[in-house]
Scaffold this motif. Structure first.
Motif, mmCIF file in Angstrom:
data_model
loop_
_atom_site.group_PDB
_atom_site.id
_atom_site.type_symbol
_atom_site.label_atom_id
_atom_site.label_comp_id
_atom_site.label_asym_id
_atom_site.label_seq_id
_atom_site.Cartn_x
_atom_site.Cartn_y
_atom_site.Cartn_z
ATOM 1 N N PHE A 1 54.268 35.790 48.508
ATOM 2 C CA PHE A 1 53.435 34.656 48.167
ATOM 3 C C PHE A 1 53.853 34.100 46.815
ATOM 4 N N LEU A 2 53.585 32.821 46.598
ATOM 5 C CA LEU A 2 53.863 32.223 45.300
ATOM 6 C C LEU A 2 52.995 32.916 44.269
ATOM 7 N N ASP A 3 53.547 33.824 43.554
ATOM 8 C CA ASP A 3 52.932 34.536 42.459
ATOM 9 C C ASP A 3 51.416 34.497 42.433
ATOM 10 N N ILE A 4 50.765 35.399 43.098
ATOM 11 C CA ILE A 4 49.304 35.466 43.055
ATOM 12 C C ILE A 4 48.887 35.920 41.666
ATOM 13 N N ARG A 5 48.073 35.119 41.012
ATOM 14 C CA ARG A 5 47.711 35.372 39.620
ATOM 15 C C ARG A 5 46.443 36.210 39.518
ATOM 16 N N THR A 6 46.143 36.600 38.296
ATOM 17 C CA THR A 6 44.881 37.302 38.045
ATOM 18 C C THR A 6 43.729 36.378 38.387
ATOM 19 N N ALA A 7 42.682 36.929 38.987
ATOM 20 C CA ALA A 7 41.538 36.112 39.393
ATOM 21 C C ALA A 7 40.904 35.428 38.189
ATOM 22 N N VAL A 8 40.588 34.143 38.356
ATOM 23 C CA VAL A 8 39.918 33.382 37.297
ATOM 24 C C VAL A 8 38.489 33.112 37.736
ATOM 25 N N LYS A 9 37.621 32.872 36.777
ATOM 26 C CA LYS A 9 36.219 32.628 37.093
ATOM 27 C C LYS A 9 36.041 31.249 37.714
ATOM 28 N N LEU A 10 35.119 31.185 38.655
ATOM 29 C CA LEU A 10 34.726 29.889 39.182
ATOM 30 C C LEU A 10 34.043 29.083 38.082
ATOM 31 N N PRO A 11 34.128 27.755 38.131
ATOM 32 C CA PRO A 11 33.347 26.944 37.191
ATOM 33 C C PRO A 11 31.870 27.297 37.298
ATOM 34 N N ASP A 12 31.183 27.304 36.165
ATOM 35 C CA ASP A 12 29.760 27.701 36.141
ATOM 36 C C ASP A 12 28.932 26.924 37.151
ATOM 37 N N LEU B 1 37.256 34.945 40.687
ATOM 38 C CA LEU B 1 36.332 36.052 40.490
ATOM 39 C C LEU B 1 34.929 35.591 40.854
ATOM 40 N N MET B 2 34.367 36.189 41.902
ATOM 41 C CA MET B 2 33.030 35.807 42.352
ATOM 42 C C MET B 2 31.948 36.611 41.652
ATOM 43 N N ALA B 3 32.203 37.912 41.456
ATOM 44 C CA ALA B 3 31.177 38.768 40.865
ATOM 45 C C ALA B 3 31.781 40.086 40.404
ATOM 46 N N LYS B 4 31.127 40.696 39.435
ATOM 47 C CA LYS B 4 31.421 42.061 39.033
ATOM 48 C C LYS B 4 30.498 42.985 39.817
ATOM 49 N N LEU B 5 30.992 44.139 40.227
ATOM 50 C CA LEU B 5 30.238 45.035 41.089
ATOM 51 C C LEU B 5 29.681 46.214 40.311
ATOM 52 N N ASN B 6 28.359 46.426 40.438
ATOM 53 C CA ASN B 6 27.773 47.618 39.842
ATOM 54 C C ASN B 6 27.969 48.806 40.791
ATOM 55 N N ASP B 7 27.410 49.960 40.457
ATOM 56 C CA ASP B 7 27.652 51.166 41.266
ATOM 57 C C ASP B 7 27.186 50.995 42.712
ATOM 58 N N ASP B 8 25.979 50.447 42.896
ATOM 59 C CA ASP B 8 25.457 50.260 44.251
ATOM 60 C C ASP B 8 26.281 49.234 45.021
ATOM 61 N N GLN B 9 26.641 48.133 44.353
ATOM 62 C CA GLN B 9 27.438 47.102 45.005
ATOM 63 C C GLN B 9 28.839 47.608 45.349
ATOM 64 N N LEU C 1 34.611 41.324 43.014
ATOM 65 C CA LEU C 1 34.623 40.625 44.284
ATOM 66 C C LEU C 1 35.399 39.336 44.075
ATOM 67 N N VAL C 2 36.498 39.186 44.812
ATOM 68 C CA VAL C 2 37.436 38.087 44.578
ATOM 69 C C VAL C 2 37.561 37.228 45.834
ATOM 70 N N MET C 3 37.500 35.908 45.625
ATOM 71 C CA MET C 3 37.746 34.972 46.717
ATOM 72 C C MET C 3 39.164 34.426 46.587
ATOM 73 N N GLU C 4 39.907 34.427 47.710
ATOM 74 C CA GLU C 4 41.263 33.904 47.706
ATOM 75 C C GLU C 4 41.290 32.584 48.465
ATOM 76 N N THR C 5 41.930 31.584 47.873
ATOM 77 C CA THR C 5 42.016 30.274 48.499
ATOM 78 C C THR C 5 43.451 29.761 48.439
ATOM 79 N N ASP C 6 43.739 28.826 49.339
ATOM 80 C CA ASP C 6 45.063 28.217 49.407
ATOM 81 C C ASP C 6 46.143 29.296 49.468
ATOM 82 N N ILE C 7 47.301 29.066 48.860
ATOM 83 C CA ILE C 7 48.393 30.016 48.990
ATOM 84 C C ILE C 7 48.380 31.072 47.900
#
Length: 243
Positions: A90-101, A192-200, A181-187
């Protein structure tokens, strides 16, 4: 392999188009290493080349050949079958970035729905998924199994769903090591959708196990609240990285 060049690719594509009842407007491909070759090959053909991680029919075709065709060919080596696959090309998958607030959900929940809901006669249909999309479902999967998914609850459900509809949602991944929890889009985009606690994190492990059990099948639902119809619902299939 010496025949894999832009000229040969153009020739094959033109032959397929000539034999097709309906001329395609877009040709999708998932291997980033092929980007330049395919762009050159299609530059003189009236179609759009689109890198995509949602090439489900192509993935099914390759998987079938990996099972039933290539092992019977002279010189086949099983250890070579995973080289050059999706994960490494894949074209260099980068580190997950935060969604706009403005697009981030307030709550996330790991849930499951019976696979039967997505089969003929089931409750999930094109007319009740908002601006979402449903990928093809392998009818050989056990109908009594459960498809794992994530529900995103937010008062901005329409805005988030519309934004997702404007991109190409490829899937969700729970990174248990990073607790993300990461959402992948396009290529090559990761959000970054969320940080996971122990239960999550425990729920995320079940989510990933469920995906593996059903060949990568999972879903995302964007809703205003738990009782509201989805503003957008996506049934997705994570394509194996060893194709």
């Amino acid at each position: 392999m010496s025949r894999v060049n832009s000229r040969e690719v153009r020739k094959v594509v033109e032959e397929i188009i000539d034999e097709s009842e309906v001329k395609p407007s877009t040709i999708r491909f998932f291997r980033g290493a092929m980007f330049n070759m395919i762009n050159i090959a299609l530059s003189e053909i009236d179609v759009i080349a689109k890198p995509s991680r949602c090439t489900f029919a192509l993935a099914n075709w390759i998987e079938e050949r990996n099972r039933n065709v290539y092992p019977k060919m002279d010189g086949y080596r099983a250890t070579m079958s995973g080289i050059g696959g999706i994960g490494g090309t894949f074209l260099d998958i980068r580190t997950a970035v935060k969604l706009p607030d403005a697009l981030r959900g307030e709550k996330y929940a790991f849930v499951g729905l019976p696979l039967a809901e997505f089969l003929e006669g089931g409750g999930v249909k094109e007319d009740n998924i908002g601006v979402g999309r449903l990928c093809p479902v392998d009818k050989s999967l056990p109908a009594d199994s459960f498809v794992q998914g994530v529900v995103i609850l937010t008062p901005r459900a329409k805005a988030l769903a519309s934004w997702l509809a404007g991109t190409e949602v490829a899937g969700l991944k729970a990174d248990l090591r990073k607790r993300e929890l990461v959402m992948e889009t396009d290529i090559d985009n990761q959000y970054l959708m969320a940080k996971l606690n122990d239960d999550q994190r425990k729920e995320a492990a079940i989510f990933e196990e469920g995906k593996d059990a059903l060949g990568g099948l999972h879903f995302i639902s964007v809703q205003k609240d738990e009782d509201d119809d989805p503003a957008g619902f996506w049934l997705l299939r994570e394509i194996p990285e060893n194709l």
